[in-house]
Design a protein around this motif. Structure first.
Motif, mmCIF file in Angstrom:
data_model
loop_
_atom_site.group_PDB
_atom_site.id
_atom_site.type_symbol
_atom_site.label_atom_id
_atom_site.label_comp_id
_atom_site.label_asym_id
_atom_site.label_seq_id
_atom_site.Cartn_x
_atom_site.Cartn_y
_atom_site.Cartn_z
ATOM 1 N N HIS A 134 1.355 0.954 -0.293
ATOM 2 C CA HIS A 134 2.012 0.510 0.932
ATOM 3 C C HIS A 134 1.441 1.319 2.087
ATOM 4 O O HIS A 134 1.388 2.538 2.017
ATOM 5 N N HIS A 135 0.992 0.620 3.072
ATOM 6 C CA HIS A 135 0.436 1.300 4.240
ATOM 7 C C HIS A 135 1.480 1.356 5.332
ATOM 8 O O HIS A 135 2.193 0.385 5.588
ATOM 9 N N LYS A 136 1.530 2.500 5.954
ATOM 10 C CA LYS A 136 2.406 2.611 7.111
ATOM 11 C C LYS A 136 1.752 1.853 8.267
ATOM 12 O O LYS A 136 0.544 1.864 8.429
ATOM 13 N N LYS A 137 2.544 1.241 9.045
ATOM 14 C CA LYS A 137 2.018 0.580 10.230
ATOM 15 C C LYS A 137 1.696 1.666 11.249
ATOM 16 O O LYS A 137 2.555 2.450 11.637
ATOM 17 N N ARG A 138 0.448 1.687 11.641
ATOM 18 C CA ARG A 138 0.025 2.701 12.585
ATOM 19 C C ARG A 138 0.144 2.163 14.003
ATOM 20 O O ARG A 138 -0.165 1.008 14.280
ATOM 21 N N ARG A 139 0.558 3.041 14.868
ATOM 22 C CA ARG A 139 0.666 2.639 16.279
ATOM 23 C C ARG A 139 -0.721 2.415 16.871
ATOM 24 O O ARG A 139 -0.917 1.563 17.710
ATOM 25 N N LEU A 140 -1.678 3.190 16.415
ATOM 26 C CA LEU A 140 -3.028 3.062 16.926
ATOM 27 C C LEU A 140 -3.645 1.703 16.568
ATOM 28 O O LEU A 140 -4.387 1.123 17.353
ATOM 29 N N GLY A 141 -3.326 1.184 15.411
ATOM 30 C CA GLY A 141 -3.860 -0.105 14.974
ATOM 31 C C GLY A 141 -3.459 -1.241 15.887
ATOM 32 O O GLY A 141 -4.206 -2.199 16.072
ATOM 33 N N ARG A 142 -2.284 -1.163 16.484
ATOM 34 C CA ARG A 142 -1.843 -2.208 17.395
ATOM 35 C C ARG A 142 -2.555 -2.150 18.741
ATOM 36 O O ARG A 142 -2.599 -3.137 19.459
#
Length: 106
Positions: free
Chosen positions: A5-13
């Protein structure tokens, strides 16, 4: 079975919007300040107007010279024209004459 499970990264958005802003900024800047941008177009228009006025002045000068050459070489050589050009070129006149040369503004 293991799953990650990957954490949703703020940088990815933010990656895609930041890239979009970077490309738009780059092309926006060059559309105004670049070699073919708005400022360069204004400079080209100014040069065209300046060179057109210079062309018009040179065209008038050429017409004047062609008219003078036509008067001197059409078979009926006008003595006044020949006399005027000779005096102007040689800077001479007879002793009993007063000569006033009037030069055009060109």
């Amino acid at each position: 079975m293991w799953t990650r499970h990957h954490k949703k990264r703020r940088l990815g958005r933010l990656v895609v919007p930041l890239l979009a802003v970077a490309f738009l900024s780059y092309f926006g800047y060059h559309s105004i300040h670049g070699g073919y941008g708005l400022r360069a177009t204004e400079e080209f228009d100014r040069q065209i107007a300046e060179r057109q006025s210079r062309l018009n002045a040179l065209t008038e000068t050429r017409k004047t010279l062609e008219r003078e050459v036509g008067l001197m070489s059409d078979g009926s050589l006008e003595r006044d024209m020949l006399d005027e050009k000779a005096r102007l070129a040689l800077n001479m006149s007879r002793s009993d004459e007063i000569v006033i040369f009037h030069y055009s503004a060109n």
